[in-house]
Motif scaffolding. Sequence first.
Motif, PDB file in Angstrom:
ATOM      1  N   GLN A   1      -2.101   5.663   5.757  1.00 49.01           N
ATOM      2  CA  GLN A   1      -2.817   4.533   5.162  1.00 49.01           C
ATOM      3  C   GLN A   1      -2.428   3.224   5.834  1.00 49.01           C
ATOM      4  OE1 GLN A   1      -3.593   4.429   0.942  1.00 49.01           O
ATOM      5  NE2 GLN A   1      -2.901   2.315   0.857  1.00 49.01           N
ATOM      6  N   ALA A   2      -1.150   3.115   6.235  1.00 56.92           N
ATOM      7  CA  ALA A   2      -0.707   1.893   6.914  1.00 56.92           C
ATOM      8  C   ALA A   2      -1.488   1.667   8.210  1.00 56.92           C
ATOM      9  CB  ALA A   2       0.785   1.980   7.208  1.00 56.92           C
TER      10      ALA A   2
ATOM     11  N   GLU B   1      12.023  -3.748   3.234  1.00 52.21           N
ATOM     12  CA  GLU B   1      10.933  -3.113   3.984  1.00 52.21           C
ATOM     13  C   GLU B   1       9.994  -4.167   4.566  1.00 52.21           C
ATOM     14  OE1 GLU B   1       7.210   0.019   3.274  1.00 52.21           O
ATOM     15  OE2 GLU B   1       8.707  -0.292   1.697  1.00 52.21           O
TER      16      GLU B   1
ATOM     17  N   VAL C   1       8.167   2.080   7.018  1.00 52.61           N
ATOM     18  CA  VAL C   1       7.204   2.518   5.998  1.00 52.61           C
ATOM     19  C   VAL C   1       7.619   3.865   5.416  1.00 52.61           C
ATOM     20  CG1 VAL C   1       4.831   3.305   5.639  1.00 52.61           C
ATOM     21  CG2 VAL C   1       5.266   1.190   6.902  1.00 52.61           C
TER      22      VAL C   1
ATOM     23  N   ALA D   1       1.805   7.502   3.389  1.00 52.67           N
ATOM     24  CA  ALA D   1       1.804   6.044   3.441  1.00 52.67           C
ATOM     25  C   ALA D   1       1.587   5.543   4.865  1.00 52.67           C
ATOM     26  CB  ALA D   1       3.124   5.507   2.892  1.00 52.67           C
ATOM     27  N   PHE D   2       2.158   6.251   5.846  1.00 53.05           N
ATOM     28  CA  PHE D   2       1.984   5.846   7.243  1.00 53.05           C
ATOM     29  C   PHE D   2       0.517   5.932   7.652  1.00 53.05           C
ATOM     30  CE2 PHE D   2       1.459   7.528  11.573  1.00 53.05           C
ATOM     31  CZ  PHE D   2       1.818   6.404  12.294  1.00 53.05           C
TER      32      PHE D   2
ATOM     33  N   SER E   1       8.780   4.392   1.554  1.00 59.67           N
ATOM     34  CA  SER E   1       7.993   5.310   0.727  1.00 59.67           C
ATOM     35  C   SER E   1       8.860   6.443   0.198  1.00 59.67           C
ATOM     36  CB  SER E   1       6.829   5.880   1.553  1.00 59.67           C
ATOM     37  OG  SER E   1       6.001   4.845   2.023  1.00 59.67           O
TER      38      SER E   1
ATOM     39  N   SER F   1       0.831  -1.205   0.000  1.00 57.45           N
ATOM     40  CA  SER F   1       0.000   0.000   0.000  1.00 57.45           C
ATOM     41  C   SER F   1       0.866   1.256   0.000  1.00 57.45           C
ATOM     42  CB  SER F   1      -0.935  -0.006   1.216  1.00 57.45           C
ATOM     43  OG  SER F   1      -0.216   0.115   2.427  1.00 57.45           O
ATOM     44  N   ALA F   2       1.993   1.217   0.718  1.00 58.41           N
ATOM     45  CA  ALA F   2       2.914   2.358   0.718  1.00 58.41           C
ATOM     46  C   ALA F   2       3.567   2.525  -0.651  1.00 58.41           C
ATOM     47  CB  ALA F   2       3.978   2.151   1.796  1.00 58.41           C
TER      48      ALA F   2
ATOM     49  N   GLY G   1       6.013   9.584   2.686  1.00 59.59           N
ATOM     50  CA  GLY G   1       6.118   8.633   3.783  1.00 59.59           C
ATOM     51  C   GLY G   1       5.028   8.805   4.817  1.00 59.59           C
TER      52      GLY G   1
END
Length: 270
Positions: A135-136, A228, A164, A132-133, A168, A86-87, A129
């Motif tokens: 969404q994580a 990762e 993450v 992405a975090f 990213s 996802s990231a 980043g």
Amino acid sequence: MSVPLAAPPAGWAETNPVRRLLSRVATMCLVELQKLRRDRSELITRAIQPALWLLIFGETFTRLRAIPTGDIPYLDFLAPGILAQSALFIAIFYGIQIIWERDAGVLGKLLVTPTPRAALVTGKAFAAGVRAFVQAVIVLILAAILGVGLTGNPLKLLGAALAVVLGSAFFCCLSIVIAGLVLSRERLMGIGQAITMPLFFGSNALYPVNLMPGWLRVLSHINPLSYEVDALRGLLIGTPSRLWVDFGVLAGAAAIAIAVASGLLGRLVR
């Protein structure tokens, strides 16, 4: 007789190059995050695909037991890989935004300011980043609802967040590098779509490395996404991992990508 230390000259904070660089990186990062506040629905829509991977692929293959993962349920094994995926999907198309800013005249104005190009690129990399975090976190909540055995250790969760962000940042800068080479949205979209799935399937996100054919195993070892995923698995579900190697590769790859992207940024406005 001791001599008193001289106080730093007035304006030292403003003239110190490292502090000035960090300040401008933070400023650029905040500018990027302001865009996220104006379109929060993007995070929800982007979370649909990883949710489908967990709900359909993960649940089905857990019951089939088609991929041996030892004592770890396949859904637990898969969750960190989908988190990294996802990231990746957020960051790999970040170069489109650079091209849009060029077309709107924003990039040209930024490049004539005293802000170093490295600060511009680093700000965008870490903004990717943070996106992405966020969404994580959504993916982690879904994984916990599905029964994935995630750690509750705050330090390990912080380490996972750092993995993450670094991953990213690398893929965001890779996208900016491609944008600096191809110079158009259409070409960038085509190349981004062409490399996204090979990066994903050429990593350890879906299956252990020891199940891969030899040639794919070689590609996995040079794929930053594999490092990762390895870090996320070690931190979130406690599998054996080489965290120092994983974070070293991620940090080194991000630093190199930032340097290359900074060097190519000027090509976009020529």
